[in-house]
Design a protein around this motif. Structure first.
Motif, short mmCIF file in Angstrom:
data_model
loop_
_atom_site.label_atom_id
_atom_site.label_comp_id
_atom_site.label_asym_id
_atom_site.label_seq_id
_atom_site.Cartn_x
_atom_site.Cartn_y
_atom_site.Cartn_z
N LEU A 257 0.86 -1.19 0.00
CA LEU A 257 0.00 0.00 0.00
C LEU A 257 0.90 1.23 0.00
O LEU A 257 1.48 1.58 1.03
N PRO A 258 1.04 1.91 -1.14
CA PRO A 258 1.89 3.11 -1.16
C PRO A 258 1.25 4.24 -0.35
O PRO A 258 0.09 4.58 -0.56
N LYS A 259 2.02 4.83 0.56
CA LYS A 259 1.46 5.90 1.39
C LYS A 259 1.05 7.10 0.55
O LYS A 259 0.13 7.84 0.90
N GLU A 282 -6.43 -8.95 3.65
CA GLU A 282 -5.59 -9.45 4.76
C GLU A 282 -6.29 -10.62 5.46
O GLU A 282 -5.66 -11.63 5.81
N SER A 283 -7.61 -10.50 5.63
CA SER A 283 -8.37 -11.58 6.28
C SER A 283 -8.39 -12.85 5.43
O SER A 283 -8.62 -13.95 5.92
N LEU A 284 -8.15 -12.68 4.10
CA LEU A 284 -8.08 -13.85 3.21
C LEU A 284 -6.68 -14.45 3.15
O LEU A 284 -6.44 -15.42 2.42
N GLY A 285 -5.73 -13.86 3.92
CA GLY A 285 -4.38 -14.44 4.01
C GLY A 285 -3.29 -13.65 3.34
O GLY A 285 -2.12 -14.03 3.40
N ALA A 286 -3.64 -12.54 2.69
CA ALA A 286 -2.60 -11.72 2.06
C ALA A 286 -1.84 -10.94 3.13
O ALA A 286 -2.36 -10.65 4.21
N ILE A 287 -0.59 -10.64 2.83
CA ILE A 287 0.25 -9.84 3.73
C ILE A 287 0.26 -8.41 3.19
O ILE A 287 0.65 -8.16 2.05
N ILE A 288 -0.21 -7.46 4.00
CA ILE A 288 -0.34 -6.07 3.57
C ILE A 288 0.67 -5.20 4.31
O ILE A 288 0.73 -5.23 5.54
N ASP A 289 1.47 -4.44 3.56
CA ASP A 289 2.45 -3.54 4.17
C ASP A 289 2.38 -2.17 3.50
O ASP A 289 2.08 -2.07 2.30
N GLU A 290 2.73 -1.13 4.26
CA GLU A 290 2.83 0.21 3.67
C GLU A 290 4.22 0.38 3.04
O GLU A 290 5.22 -0.05 3.61
N VAL A 291 4.25 0.98 1.85
CA VAL A 291 5.53 1.25 1.17
C VAL A 291 5.51 2.70 0.67
O VAL A 291 4.54 3.42 0.89
N ASP A 389 10.05 -7.05 -3.56
CA ASP A 389 9.57 -7.66 -2.32
C ASP A 389 8.08 -7.96 -2.30
O ASP A 389 7.60 -8.67 -1.41
N TYR A 390 7.32 -7.41 -3.25
CA TYR A 390 5.86 -7.55 -3.20
C TYR A 390 5.31 -8.08 -4.52
O TYR A 390 5.90 -7.88 -5.58
N ASP A 391 4.15 -8.75 -4.42
CA ASP A 391 3.50 -9.31 -5.60
C ASP A 391 2.62 -8.30 -6.32
O ASP A 391 2.52 -8.30 -7.55
N LEU A 392 1.94 -7.45 -5.54
CA LEU A 392 1.01 -6.47 -6.10
C LEU A 392 1.08 -5.17 -5.31
O LEU A 392 1.54 -5.16 -4.16
N ILE A 393 0.59 -4.11 -5.94
CA ILE A 393 0.42 -2.81 -5.27
C ILE A 393 -1.08 -2.50 -5.28
O ILE A 393 -1.76 -2.72 -6.29
N LEU A 394 -1.59 -1.99 -4.16
CA LEU A 394 -3.03 -1.72 -4.02
C LEU A 394 -3.26 -0.26 -3.65
O LEU A 394 -2.51 0.31 -2.87
N GLY A 395 -4.32 0.31 -4.20
CA GLY A 395 -4.70 1.67 -3.84
C GLY A 395 -6.05 2.00 -4.44
O GLY A 395 -6.67 1.17 -5.11
N PRO A 396 -6.54 3.21 -4.21
CA PRO A 396 -7.76 3.64 -4.90
C PRO A 396 -7.48 3.77 -6.39
O PRO A 396 -6.34 4.00 -6.80
N THR A 397 -8.50 3.64 -7.22
CA THR A 397 -8.33 3.89 -8.66
C THR A 397 -8.37 5.38 -8.94
O THR A 397 -7.57 5.90 -9.73
#
Length: 481
Positions: A257-259, A282-291, A389-397
């Motif tokens: 999650l890019p700040k 995260e509840s489905l098992g993904a690891i979420i971190d801020e980058v 280090d990460y598989d995907l990046i997530l944010g608002p569209t």
């Protein structure tokens, strides 16, 4: 609402014919089109003839897209079907060839039912820059549908078609997908041939699919992907089965999650929805971190220099000489060029041609275009670092939900900033998807998932896992009730 697989089973089992499905689709377009204005042209005769030919040949049980109707954005050329790019400049352009992506639709036995409205030459973020009509948001007729692929997005959102093609130069698939609560994928640069796509920014443009669900989107992407010798920017990377990871769990996948994607300028309610979506993953098992993606804040400035410079070069060919609009009150050759272009292009297109010409001009090239290219490299490096280090990046569209019609069309800078979160993906040539992930004030919110180059399967895996465990994609526009 039917999925492509459900329709395919009915077609294979002869519960419905391709002709009947096409007739039903055309009837649905006629009953709903007046409220949203998705289409510039409905190709009824051609669609019915194509569907009839498909029935005579027989539905291929192994081809899930056979007999399925589709709409195509009007900057993707279609042989013997008027293609205008929503510009007065091309009001009568009748192409003598198909775009490679359209040839692939025909090879998959799909039925093209019409050409969709857009911002002129794909320049704009609200589909208010069309020379012919203004498309409305499928959820609220007073709101913009997003752009430039607003017609393709609303055609799917309003259930006129299940699938459509758009193009994305700086967010033009993902942003209208977000505003209309549908799935929109901008594939990796080079994944799909750009041959026959009327060029805006050649290093940024990419054709991609809209759909009502993730799996249908993956099927359509598979059909239009692949190397094309006619496009020097198309990649020879093998086309995988984009549905191969759909249904697999996402446990252990690392999502960043890019700040910067949750900073100033992003609506607080939109942030809340996307943060809740991240918690759900995260509840489905993904690891979420801020980058951090530190150079993303320069994305809009870099984009509007590079895209406008490329546009000023690409649009030189529209001169009133060979095809398209030609001014009538002309006295000499200079008049042909100046008056035809002045009258044929809309305000936004002229604005970008001027900006691009200035950026490329002697004395300013190093200060603007060259500098923009250098910062683009820094933006690409930021993504590469995170993807180590990460598989995907997530944010608002998008920074907000759909805004009121007419409120930003006279403020180009405000409209440019609406692409804040999507532009860096195009600058880096990466794949990105927008999927429904909530609502604010009754309007859809899109979540953007950005992947590594040519790793659309992982994007679809996570998007499908989110979709399967939430109901956001089931919410439908109320204006048709």
């Amino acid at each position: 609402m039917a999925t492509i697989k459900e329709l395919h089973d009915k077609l294979v089992n002869k519960e419905i014919s391709a002709l009947e499905l096409t007739q039903e689709t055309l009837a649905g377009i006629k009953s709903r089109e007046d409220k949203v204005d998705s289409f510039l042209l409905i190709t009824e005769d051609e669609a019915l003839a194509t569907a009839k030919a498909i029935d005579e040949k027989g539905i291929d049980a192994s081809n899930i897209l056979a007999g399925i109707p589709i709409a195509v954005k009007d900057n993707i050329v279609t042989k013997d079907i008027i293609t205008t790019a929503a510009s007065k400049m091309l009001y009568n352009f009748n192409p003598i060839y198909n775009a490679s992506s359209v040839d692939k639709l025909h090879a998959s036995d799909m039925v093209i039912v019409g050409k969709t409205n857009m911002d002129e030459f794909a320049m704009g973020g609200s589909t208010e820059n069309s020379a012919f009509k203004t498309t409305k948001n499928a959820w609220d007729e007073t709101k913009v549908p997003g752009g430039s692929s607003g017609g393709s997005a609303t055609a799917v959102a309003s259930n006129q078609v299940l699938l459509s093609l758009g193009s994305d130069t700086g967010g033009s698939i993902r942003q209208p997908a977000s505003f209309n609560g549908v799935v929109g994928m901008k594939p990796t640069y080079g994944r799909i041939s750009r041959f026959g796509l009327i060029a805006f920014g050649s290093s940024l443009d990419q054709i991609g699919p809209f759909s009502q669900n993730v799996e249908d989107n993956a099927h359509l992407l598979g059909a239009i992907s692949g190397y094309d010798a006619k496009d020097s920017t198309s990649s020879k990377v093998e086309v995988p089965d984009f549905t191969s990871k759909i249904g697999k769990d996402i446990k252990g996948l690392k999502i960043a999650l890019p700040k910067e994607y949750f900073g100033p300028g992003i609506d607080e309610k939109v942030k809340e929805q996307i943060q809740a979506a991240a918690k759900h993953l995260e509840s489905l098992g993904a690891i979420i971190d801020e980058v951090s993606l530190p150079h993303s804040k320069y994305g809009v400035a870099v984009y509007y220099i590079i895209a406008s410079s490329e546009a000023s070069s690409n649009l030189q060919r529209f001169d009133g000489i060979r095809y398209g609009y030609r001014a009538e009150d002309i006295e000499n050759l200079e008049d042909v060029y100046v008056k035809s272009r002045s009258q044929g292009f809309g305000e936004e297109v002229k604005r970008r041609i001027m900006l691009g010409t200035f950026s490329l001009s002697s004395g300013y090239y190093d200060a603007y275009f060259k500098k923009a290219g250098q910062v683009r490299t820094l933006i690409m490096d930021d993504f590469a670092k995170v993807f180590e280090d990460y598989d995907l990046i997530l944010g608002p569209t998008a920074p907000s939900v759909a805004y009121d019609l007419g409120t930003q069309s006279h403020d180009p800078v405000a409209m440019y900033l609406a692409d804040l979160l999507t532009i860096p993906v195009n600058l880096a040539g990466l794949p990105g998807i927008s999927i429904p992930a909530g609502s604010v004030d009754g309007l859809p919110v899109g979540m953007q998932l950005i992947g590594k180059a040519f790793d659309e399967e992982t994007i679809y895996q996570v998007a499908a896992a989110f979709e399967a465990t939430t109901d956001f994609h089931k919410n439908k526009p109320v204006i048709f009730e």
